[in-house]
Design an enzyme around this catalytic site. Structure first.
Site, PDB file in Angstrom:
ATOM      1  CG  HIS A 165      11.456  -6.791  15.711  1.00 56.66           C
ATOM      2  ND1 HIS A 165      11.441  -6.913  17.002  1.00 56.66           N
ATOM      3  CD2 HIS A 165      12.764  -6.236  15.491  1.00 56.66           C
ATOM      4  CE1 HIS A 165      12.729  -6.847  17.516  1.00 56.66           C
ATOM      5  NE2 HIS A 165      13.362  -6.552  16.531  1.00 56.66           N
ATOM      6  CG  ASP A 180       8.066  -6.364  18.304  1.00 60.06           C
ATOM      7  OD1 ASP A 180       7.170  -6.773  19.170  1.00 60.06           O
ATOM      8  OD2 ASP A 180       8.443  -7.446  17.763  1.00 60.06           O
ATOM      9  CG  HIS A 239      16.469  -3.978  13.541  1.00 63.68           C
ATOM     10  ND1 HIS A 239      16.268  -5.101  14.231  1.00 63.68           N
ATOM     11  CD2 HIS A 239      17.101  -4.586  12.441  1.00 63.68           C
ATOM     12  CE1 HIS A 239      16.674  -6.177  13.731  1.00 63.68           C
ATOM     13  NE2 HIS A 239      17.467  -5.657  12.431  1.00 63.68           N
TER      14      HIS A 239
END
Length: 315
Positions: A268, A272, A227
């Site tokens: 996440h 991350d 993302h």
């Protein structure tokens, strides 16, 4: 003729000294003549404004003719960069294979202790998908901006192929690091569908590792956040190629706002995102320094031809 690269001082869209002409167009510097105030591939000894005339698509040209002229330029650049473009597009598929592979290796387990999870309650409903809206929204905005030269006149030269190539190359390098990270240490995924006992837990079989294309329902592809990788690379591309400061600021706001929605959606762990926030800019900066945008000589032959045709039509 030597390869010619875009003047570096104008990359941030600001007006500065020798890398701008009076109308704000970026000057072109020859690799052999760097350090001189050259007007680039001007015809008949013309300089300054002629350089902009050669690069810019005449604002009075109709949309159909503008698309035709822009496509001739982009087609030439696509041919010149075909191998690299094919490689970075292929990397998107390779990344998909690795995400399927780690899903097969993944074992459901309790979520790890995470500061972001402790600070942000888990979201549900529409709020849980806002991270996807922001990610795909920035990708769409970047796509529209990259294709804008086909429709709108610009102060600075913008070639869609070069922007796409830089974007996809940086993303591909980051995806290589990402695949190496999540495949070597498989962490228990925090997503709801990856939790023990979830009815939606559906790891691929061996054949599906190569055939399944699913960017939303994987498990285990954690460090580092895709993302954030795609969203941040989009923002960096806009920051490099756009002249519009408000457009740049909006992209920065989106990048900052993405984090809490990803964490609240349990897509996440916080680490991350932290890793992505420093890895992606470093990869972008190093690639930008080492590999500036390069115009092949054949492009200037085409630019001269188009400029001559436009001069003839004006006369």
């Amino acid at each position: 003729m030597n390869d010619v690269e875009l003047g570096r001082a104008g990359d941030d869209g600001s007006d500065s000294g020798n890398d701008r002409n009076d109308n704000g167009g970026s000057l072109i510097r020859s690799a052999a003549d760097r350090g001189k105030d050259a007007a680039g591939p001007a015809t008949d000894g013309a300089g300054g404004g002629d350089d902009e005339f050669i690069h810019a698509l005449d604002p009075h040209v109709g949309v159909v003719e503008r698309v035709k002229l822009a496509w001739e330029r982009e087609k030439l650049l696509l041919r010149a960069n075909a191998k690299q473009m094919a490689a970075v597009v292929l990397m998107q598929y390779v990344h998909s294979v690795f995400t399927n592979w780690v899903y097969k290796l993944h074992r459901p387990g309790a979520r790890l202790r995470d500061l972001g999870f402790e600070l942000l309650p888990e979201s549900s409903g529409f709020v849980s998908v806002i991270s996807e809206v922001l990610t795909f929204g920035t990708l769409f905005a970047t796509l529209v901006f990259a294709l804008s030269p086909f429709v709108f006149p610009r102060r600075r030269p913008l070639y869609s192929t070069l922007m796409f190539l830089r974007f996809l190359t940086v993303v591909s390098i980051c995806l290589v690091f990402r695949c190496l990270s999540f495949i070597t240490t498989v962490l228990p995924s925090p997503a709801d569908h990856c939790q023990p006992g979830s009815a939606d837990y559906d790891p691929p079989n061996t054949g599906e590792i190569f055939l399944r294309l699913d960017a939303f329902s994987g498990c285990g592809d954690l460090i580092f956040s895709s993302h954030t990788t795609y969203t941040l690379t989009s923002a960096l591309a806009i920051w490099k190629y756009s002249n519009n400061r408000y457009y740049k600021y909006i992209m920065v706001v989106v990048v900052v706002c993405l984090a809490p929605f990803v964490i609240a959606g349990r897509k996440h762990y916080t680490v991350d995102l932290v890793v992505a926030y420093y890895t992606v800019p470093m990869v972008w900066a190093l690639y930008d320094i080492k590999f500036p945008d390069v115009y092949p000589p054949a492009l200037f032959d085409l630019l001269r031809q188009q400029a001559a045709q436009r001069r003839g039509s004006v006369v």
